[in-house]
Design a protein around this motif. Structure first.
Motif, PDB file in Angstrom:
ATOM      1  N   GLU A  42      29.081 101.165  -8.070  1.00 25.93           N
ATOM      2  CA  GLU A  42      30.359 100.348  -8.483  1.00 25.93           C
ATOM      3  C   GLU A  42      31.537 101.204  -8.755  1.00 25.93           C
ATOM      4  OE1 GLU A  42      28.606  96.173 -10.644  1.00 25.93           O
ATOM      5  OE2 GLU A  42      28.798  97.991 -11.916  1.00 25.93           O
ATOM      6  N   THR A  43      32.587 100.580  -8.602  1.00 29.06           N
ATOM      7  CA  THR A  43      34.044 100.917  -9.046  1.00 29.06           C
ATOM      8  C   THR A  43      34.124 100.706 -10.442  1.00 29.06           C
ATOM      9  OG1 THR A  43      35.292  99.112  -8.363  1.00 29.06           O
ATOM     10  CG2 THR A  43      34.914 100.757  -6.767  1.00 29.06           C
ATOM     11  N   ALA A  44      35.364 101.202 -10.996  1.00 30.96           N
ATOM     12  CA  ALA A  44      35.710 100.841 -12.387  1.00 30.96           C
ATOM     13  C   ALA A  44      36.017  99.341 -12.765  1.00 30.96           C
ATOM     14  CB  ALA A  44      36.986 101.614 -13.034  1.00 30.96           C
ATOM     15  N   GLN A  45      36.389  98.675 -11.503  1.00 26.94           N
ATOM     16  CA  GLN A  45      36.515  97.316 -11.426  1.00 26.94           C
ATOM     17  C   GLN A  45      35.311  96.380 -11.048  1.00 26.94           C
ATOM     18  OE1 GLN A  45      38.582  99.340  -9.773  1.00 26.94           O
ATOM     19  NE2 GLN A  45      39.878  99.573 -11.595  1.00 26.94           N
ATOM     20  N   LYS A  46      34.145  97.187 -10.990  1.00 23.59           N
ATOM     21  CA  LYS A  46      32.945  96.543 -10.835  1.00 23.59           C
ATOM     22  C   LYS A  46      32.833  95.933  -9.397  1.00 23.59           C
ATOM     23  CE  LYS A  46      31.547  97.064 -14.989  1.00 23.59           C
ATOM     24  NZ  LYS A  46      30.261  97.951 -15.387  1.00 23.59           N
ATOM     25  N   GLU A  47      33.642  96.464  -8.483  1.00 18.87           N
ATOM     26  CA  GLU A  47      33.381  96.216  -7.095  1.00 18.87           C
ATOM     27  C   GLU A  47      32.273  97.159  -6.260  1.00 18.87           C
ATOM     28  OE1 GLU A  47      35.974  96.336  -3.003  1.00 18.87           O
ATOM     29  OE2 GLU A  47      36.892  97.282  -4.754  1.00 18.87           O
ATOM     30  N   LEU A  48      31.495  96.308  -5.704  1.00 18.22           N
ATOM     31  CA  LEU A  48      30.405  97.351  -4.862  1.00 18.22           C
ATOM     32  C   LEU A  48      30.911  97.903  -3.698  1.00 18.22           C
ATOM     33  CD1 LEU A  48      27.352  94.953  -5.019  1.00 18.22           C
ATOM     34  CD2 LEU A  48      27.314  97.268  -5.842  1.00 18.22           C
TER      35      LEU A  48
END
Length: 255
Positions: A42-48
């Motif tokens: 996950e990125t900091a923006q909660k994107e997988l």
């Protein structure tokens, strides 16, 4: 045009579209654990994001279906597939005979093998040299299987963790002497953390392994869609592009 004519026209158009295969594509849910860099995280923006995520998007595009990714913890990923909560699981899953008894796999999509990381003060050339040492593995992973086969499943020196970051953190903090895991993940970690100065070892007995995409046993439609998409992705060169993006080299030939 009268309302009745419009209705008849719409119905005729819809029937023609369905017959031509223009019906909306199937959407499959994909369970993937977000703690397995660079395959899925996950990125900091909660994107997988990650290799598996990019590759599955290409497979779906080539196979004519849609996908919805769901962050799924490793310890629940197989149950989520088998109870119908997920249509597909893709999370750096090694194809093994035992797993093939309970789920179906796509054709292999990634060549891998197990790797041992040790702290800076410990250098080894084989797994057996870890006798009496504390070893971190992810529970029920291929690394767990390798350690259990060598030292016994009940060995108190094998420390099992829920995911790879936790196991690596334990090694980095000196809580264990070594960690066993998949080469792609561990080498990525070493590259991103050169200050930790871990030593790497591939035991001579660590055979080449392959990752596969898991599908619920007997779900032939999903299996066929995934295999068709994967084959097209490899043939078109899209697979190699994704591989180069994440690993910086051309992909090895797959069986």
């Amino acid at each position: 045009m009268s309302l009745k004519t419009k209705v008849l026209f719409s119905a005729a158009f819809l029937s023609a579209a369905l017959a031509a295969g223009i019906a909306s594509a199937a959407t499959y849910t994909v369970g993937t654990g977000a703690t397995y860099r660079p395959f899925e995280f996950e990125t900091a923006q909660k994107e997988l994001v990650g290799f598996d995520v990019d590759l599955m998007k290409e497979i779906a595009k080539a196979g004519g279906f849609e996908v919805e990714f769901i962050n799924t913890p490793w310890d629940a990923i197989f149950a989520g597939l088998n109870n119908g909560d997920r249509d597909i699981i893709m999370s750096g899953i090694t194809i093994t005979e035992k797993r093939q008894q309970s789920i179906d796999f796509s054709r292999p999509y990634f060549l891998a093998h197990q790797l041992i990381l040790t702290n800076e003060s410990l250098k080894i050339s084989s797994l057996k040299e870890l006798k009496g040492k504390l070893i971190a593995v992810v529970n029920a992973s291929a690394g767990d299987v390798a350690a259990s086969a060598e030292f016994g499943k009940a060995s108190t020196n094998i420390r099992r963790f829920d995911n790879t970051p936790l196991a690596l953190e334990e090694l980095a903090n000196g809580g264990v002497d070594a960690m066993i895991g998949d080469v792609g993940v561990l080498q990525w970690y070493v590259k991103q953390n050169p200050e930790k100065k871990f030593n790497q070892c591939r035991d001579p007995g660590f055979a080449e392994q392959y990752f596969g995409i898991g599908i619920r046993k007997g779900n032939t439609k999903v299996l066929e869609d995934v295999n068709r998409g994967l084959e097209k992705t490899i043939e078109s060169g899209a697979y190699n592009e994704v591989y180069r993006k994440w690993f910086g080299s051309d992909a090895p030939k797959l069986p």
